[in-house]
Design an enzyme around this catalytic site. Structure first.
Site, PDB file in Angstrom:
ATOM      1  N   PRO A 126       0.837  -1.207   0.000  1.00 18.83           N
ATOM      2  CA  PRO A 126       0.000   0.000   0.000  1.00 18.83           C
ATOM      3  C   PRO A 126       0.872   1.257   0.000  1.00 18.83           C
ATOM      4  O   PRO A 126       1.939   1.282   0.614  1.00 18.83           O
ATOM      5  CB  PRO A 126      -0.805  -0.108   1.301  1.00 18.83           C
ATOM      6  CG  PRO A 126      -0.195  -1.201   2.100  1.00 18.83           C
ATOM      7  CD  PRO A 126       0.674  -2.020   1.205  1.00 18.83           C
ATOM      8  N   ALA A 135      10.593   3.447  -2.024  1.00 21.65           N
ATOM      9  CA  ALA A 135      11.930   2.841  -2.162  1.00 21.65           C
ATOM     10  C   ALA A 135      11.862   1.581  -3.018  1.00 21.65           C
ATOM     11  O   ALA A 135      12.709   1.359  -3.890  1.00 21.65           O
ATOM     12  CB  ALA A 135      12.511   2.512  -0.788  1.00 21.65           C
ATOM     13  N   ASP A 177      15.486   2.789   3.849  1.00 21.15           N
ATOM     14  CA  ASP A 177      14.457   2.113   3.034  1.00 21.15           C
ATOM     15  C   ASP A 177      15.066   1.489   1.782  1.00 21.15           C
ATOM     16  O   ASP A 177      14.732   0.361   1.397  1.00 21.15           O
ATOM     17  CB  ASP A 177      13.368   3.107   2.612  1.00 21.15           C
ATOM     18  CG  ASP A 177      12.548   3.606   3.790  1.00 21.15           C
ATOM     19  OD1 ASP A 177      12.937   3.336   4.932  1.00 21.15           O
ATOM     20  OD2 ASP A 177      11.518   4.269   3.559  1.00 21.15           O
TER      21      ASP A 177
HETATM   22  C1  MEV Z   1      10.632   6.403   6.417  1.00 20.46           C
HETATM   23  O1  MEV Z   1      10.335   5.070   6.038  1.00 20.46           O
HETATM   24  C2  MEV Z   1      11.558   6.419   7.593  1.00 20.46           C
HETATM   25  C3  MEV Z   1      12.055   7.800   8.009  1.00 20.46           C
HETATM   26  O2  MEV Z   1      13.022   7.550   9.031  1.00 20.46           O
HETATM   27  C4  MEV Z   1      12.673   8.551   6.873  1.00 20.46           C
HETATM   28  C5  MEV Z   1      13.974   7.963   6.361  1.00 20.46           C
HETATM   29  O3  MEV Z   1      14.603   7.144   7.044  1.00 20.46           O
HETATM   30  O4  MEV Z   1      14.376   8.379   5.260  1.00 20.46           O
HETATM   31  C6  MEV Z   1      10.949   8.638   8.614  1.00 20.46           C
END
Ligand code: MEV
Length: 341
Positions: A126, A135, A177
């Protein structure tokens, strides 16, 4: 010629947001993937379709500009202009991946596409749910484009290029990610070592519950940054505490300390709330999960919408059923497989 590549989404267990400030994080790749197919185009454009999101986009192969985007279901109607949904933001990642300067300078992949292509994304993750869809799409698009041009990259290079795409689109992003989408597995991530695989001695029964509200990672990172600039001492103390939590969680996972792991998740949740990324809907899921027997539950990913993750030894079914009465939920199956191309 037709090529296909896929990459998994991810769920963060510890350290989101803090990881943007150089702190470690713990995350798993999940068995939900983005699958990108590229084939020679039916016209001279780069035509993108994401049927699960009902989105299409058209890129001019020479300029690299996105010239059209909208709802797939309205694409060929000659009614008014197709409205552009929030999810269409994902097209930017595909655009930047196809025209990635790192590829062009080193490997000529980006030397203007010489003919049109049809690029289809089959999305099992999702979107805006904190589960790494951008990503996964970026890594799979880079991998498919590289295959289409018969180029080989090491996974490390691919992860680096994908991180650059996230930076270009979002302004700020940690490599977490894109590392997960490339390598898969269960990772303790540090900026010094990249992803180190963790071998849990524990069963890891995890359930994700996601709200209908998407979270915008770029905006949430900015929100935390603003809070940090207003209260640097306080926010830095919180980020350092999240770092301690993540390191203790890694040991709890390795040593099989269930109770400690759950407690650390709940403390991490309190600190994410303090960073301003919680919402009423996320809290609702978090407390329902705990009520149904999860010993730890917290936001996963950027927050502001998106998803929660619950750690629920011996209670997976109960938590799953409970969360499904509130929103959508699924059991997390950890994927040891990263990018496939
Ligand atoms: C996003 O999945 C996770 C965050 O820590 C952003 C990142 O690590 O780029 C909020």
């Amino acid at each position: 010629m037709k090529v296909r590549a896929s990459a998994p989404g991810k769920a963060i267990l510890f350290g989101e947001h803090a990881v943007v400030y150089g702190k470690p994080a713990i995350a798993v790749a999940v068995d939900k993937r983005a699958i990108v197919t590229i084939q020679e185009g039916h016209d001279d454009n780069i035509n993108i379709k994401i049927p699960e999101l009902d989105i299409y986009g058209v890129i001019n192969p020479e300029t690299g500009l996105l010239t059209e985007k909208g709802l797939l279901s309205l694409q060929n109607t000659d009614s008014e202009l197709s409205p552009v949904p929030y999810e269409a933001g994902i097209l930017e990642y595909i655009q930047k991946a196809l025209f990635n300067s790192a590829i062009s300078t080193n490997d000529k992949l980006n030397s203007t596409w010489t003919h049109g292509i049809d690029l289809d994304v089959d999305l099992e993750i999702p979107i805006g749910a904190g589960l790494g869809s951008s990503a996964a799409i970026t890594v799979a698009t880079l991998a498919a484009a590289a295959r289409y041009h018969e180029k080989q990259f090491s996974p490390e290079k691919l992860a680096k290029m994908a991180h650059q795409v996230e930076l270009d689109v979002q302004g700020s992003a940690s490599p977490l990610d894109t590392t997960l989408s490339t390598h898969g597995g269960f990772i303790y991530f540090t900026h010094q070592n990249g992803g180190m695989m963790i071998k849990p001695t524990l069963e890891m029964p995890l359930v994700v519950g996601y709200t209908a509200e998407p979270g915008n990672t770029g905006l949430l990172i900015k929100k935390v940054r603003k809070l940090c600039s207003h209260h640097p001492d306080i926010i830095n103390t919180i980020l350092n505490t999240i770092e301690d939590i993540t390191n203790q969680a890694r040991d709890a996972i390795i040593n099989g300390d269930e109770e400690k792991l759950g407690e650390l998740m709940n403390i991490n949740q309190g600190l994410l709330d303090a960073l301003g990324v919680n919402t009423l809907e996320l809290s609702n899921l978090i407390y329902h999960a705990r009520q149904a027997g999860a010993i730890g539950s917290k936001i996963t990913g950027a927050g502001g919408g998106g998803s929660i993750i619950a750690y629920c030894p011996h209670k997976t079914q109960e938590v799953l059923e409970k969360l499904n009465t509130v929103e959508n939920a699924f059991k997390v199956n950890i994927s040891s497989e990263g990018v496939k191309w």
